[in-house]
Design a protein around this motif. Structure first.
Motif, PDB file in Angstrom:
ATOM      1  N   LYS A  46      91.315 -95.905  -0.644  1.00 31.60           N
ATOM      2  CA  LYS A  46      90.211 -95.841  -1.597  1.00 31.60           C
ATOM      3  C   LYS A  46      90.448 -94.833  -2.706  1.00 31.60           C
ATOM      4  O   LYS A  46      89.678 -94.792  -3.668  1.00 31.60           O
ATOM      5  N   ARG A  47      91.492 -94.015  -2.549  1.00 32.26           N
ATOM      6  CA  ARG A  47      91.798 -93.055  -3.597  1.00 32.26           C
ATOM      7  C   ARG A  47      92.247 -93.785  -4.862  1.00 32.26           C
ATOM      8  O   ARG A  47      93.008 -94.756  -4.808  1.00 32.26           O
ATOM      9  N   ARG A  48      91.809 -93.320  -6.001  1.00 30.73           N
ATOM     10  CA  ARG A  48      92.160 -93.980  -7.262  1.00 30.73           C
ATOM     11  C   ARG A  48      93.660 -93.981  -7.510  1.00 30.73           C
ATOM     12  O   ARG A  48      94.220 -94.950  -8.012  1.00 30.73           O
ATOM     13  N   ARG A  49      94.332 -92.907  -7.133  1.00 26.70           N
ATOM     14  CA  ARG A  49      95.770 -92.819  -7.389  1.00 26.70           C
ATOM     15  C   ARG A  49      96.533 -93.879  -6.606  1.00 26.70           C
ATOM     16  O   ARG A  49      97.557 -94.379  -7.061  1.00 26.70           O
TER      17      ARG A  49
END
Length: 303
Positions: A46-49
């Motif tokens: 779920k992390r944007r990166r």
């Protein structure tokens, strides 16, 4: 049995791992069930990166296809035998080219990002101490994060050449492979299994970057510092690799054997360089991971 989570903080497991008032642990507490891999994998996904990096890796082959299709030299016969000149000869040639131009930097950044950000970001957000207070044993916390980080790193390394193979085959066709340098032709079906070995080799080569990034991640609260330090290792190693005065010492550098996989695509494949590269990478990785666990066990977690 006790597991120390930080200065002055200890968690004690009860009989059969269930905990009891006498042992000081909560009833039903099972250290082996803390921070499941699925939970950590979803958190990292779920992390944007993560989404941005995979989007970039999957889009790059199509960007290269567009560049070759609409470039000024498109459709003109090539008289040279560089890997870039043979990229449009077929899907496997294109995949080999995409891997060669990305393995030296883009894949390095991707691996360093996934492994260097995983612990340092928790410290930077001041959530690392709360994970340990759950309580999650330190070794288990680090192991779970390492497994997930290396899993995403492996997916990053694998998805780019596979997408390049798909894009190259759809656009340039499924043709026999032409070897850079000599221009010899090798049957595509003979090269395909070797290309799988190449991907595995590149993955092992990137393990040095992953291990160093992970070590830096447990040593600092700055994700950027951990990622930048691992990428810096590759840059410095490449510079030293060009210093011929070092002689055979260059063979011990973590990046010296990174391009040895090209020998696997030759008409008569040579795996000697790849075997040496695997030995060097595994040695570096084992030492760096051991230092990471040792460092984290002794670290005073204040954030």
């Amino acid at each position: 049995m006790s597991d120390t989570h930080g200065p002055g903080t200890a968690v004690t497991d009860g009989p059969a791992g269930t905990g009891s008032p006498e042992s000081g642990s909560a009833s039903g507490y099972l250290p082996g069930r803390t921070l499941p891999l699925a939970v950590e994998a979803v958190r990292q996904f779920k992390r944007r990166r993560t989404l941005v990096m995979f989007g970039l890796l999957l889009a790059l082959p199509w960007v290269l296809v567009i560049a070759f299709t609409f470039g000024a030299g498109s459709g003109q016969p090539s008289n040279t035998m560089r890997i870039s000149d043979l990229a449009t000869e077929g899907g496997l040639n294109f995949a080999a080219f995409a891997l060669s131009v990305s393995a030296g930097f883009l894949l390095v950044v991707a691996v360093a990002l996934f492994c260097g950000d995983t612990v340092a970001s928790e410290a930077g957000w001041s959530s690392l101490r709360y994970l340990l207070a759950a309580p999650i044993p330190r070794d288990r916390l680090l192991r779970q994060k390492l497994i997930v980080a290396t899993g995403y790193s492996a997916a990053a390394v694998i998805c780019l050449p596979l997408m390049a193979l798909l894009a190259g085959t759809l656009v340039f066709g499924w043709n026999d492979v032409r070897v850079p340098g000599t221009g010899e032709t090798v049957a595509a079906l003979d090269v395909l299994p070797r290309f799988g070995i190449v991907i595995i080799y590149v993955l092992i080569s990137q393990s040095v970057v992953a291990s160093l990034a992970f070590l830096l991640s447990v040593s600092t609260d700055s994700p950027l510092g951990a990622v930048g330090g691992a990428v810096g290792l590759v840059i410095v190693s490449n510079i030293l690799q060009a210093v011929e005065a070092l002689g055979s010492l260059r063979e011990s550098l973590p990046t010296f054997w990174n391009t040895a996989w090209l020998d696997a695509l030759a008409p008569q494949p040579d795996y000697g360089g790849m075997v040496k590269g695997v030995a060097v990478s595994i040695t570096y990785s084992a030492v760096l991971i051991a230092f990471a666990f040792r460092r984290f066990r002794r670290r005073d977690i204040v954030s």
